[in-house]
Design a protein around this motif. Structure first.
Motif, mmCIF file in Angstrom:
data_model
loop_
_atom_site.group_PDB
_atom_site.id
_atom_site.type_symbol
_atom_site.label_atom_id
_atom_site.label_comp_id
_atom_site.label_asym_id
_atom_site.label_seq_id
_atom_site.Cartn_x
_atom_site.Cartn_y
_atom_site.Cartn_z
ATOM 1 N N ALA A 97 3.940 5.498 -5.593
ATOM 2 C CA ALA A 97 4.004 5.475 -7.046
ATOM 3 C C ALA A 97 2.924 6.378 -7.653
ATOM 4 C CB ALA A 97 3.835 4.064 -7.574
ATOM 5 N N SER A 98 1.744 6.404 -7.048
ATOM 6 C CA SER A 98 0.673 7.243 -7.579
ATOM 7 C C SER A 98 0.927 8.724 -7.308
ATOM 8 C CB SER A 98 -0.678 6.827 -6.992
ATOM 9 O OG SER A 98 -0.697 7.059 -5.607
ATOM 10 N N ALA B 199 0.833 -1.203 0.000
ATOM 11 C CA ALA B 199 0.000 0.000 0.000
ATOM 12 C C ALA B 199 0.873 1.260 0.000
ATOM 13 C CB ALA B 199 -0.924 -0.001 1.207
ATOM 14 N N ALA B 200 1.955 1.229 0.763
ATOM 15 C CA ALA B 200 2.863 2.379 0.782
ATOM 16 C C ALA B 200 3.537 2.568 -0.568
ATOM 17 C CB ALA B 200 3.912 2.190 1.881
#
Length: 100
Positions: free
Chosen positions: A96-97, A90-91
């Motif tokens: 990345a987003s 999730a991190a």
């Protein structure tokens, strides 16, 4: 001969994230529980005088309980590592987003 990404890497150390504080504290805590159950039950077996079935609790704990606790420790370790991996994924996906 060129190496592809699917080739097995032999002799490569674990990535640094496998040794972060979360993993080390988890391993230390579970090893401490294992030591308490394994050696604590054996040390105090004569003080455990409750009756379960036909045997005293001390006999049951030394004969069966330590093995069952070891299996429980393995299940806790697997669940915690799965949780850590999901947190890391999730991190990574949020990082990345945010970079895009």
């Amino acid at each position: 001969m060129p190496h592809s990404e699917n080739d097995e890497q032999v002799g490569v150390p674990f990535p640094p994230d496998m040794h972060d504080a979360r993993h080390l504290w988890l391993k230390a805590g579970l090893l401490f529980v294992w030591v308490l159950v394994t050696f604590g039950a054996v040390w105090f077996v004569r003080d455990l005088t409750w009756i379960i079935g036909q045997w005293q609790f001390g006999y049951w704990m030394v004969a069966q309980g330590a093995v069952l606790m070891f299996i429980a420790i393995i299940c806790v370790y697997c669940a915690a590592m799965n949780h850590f991996e999901r947190q890391d994924q999730a991190a990574e996906s949020s990082a990345a987003s945010s970079h895009e």
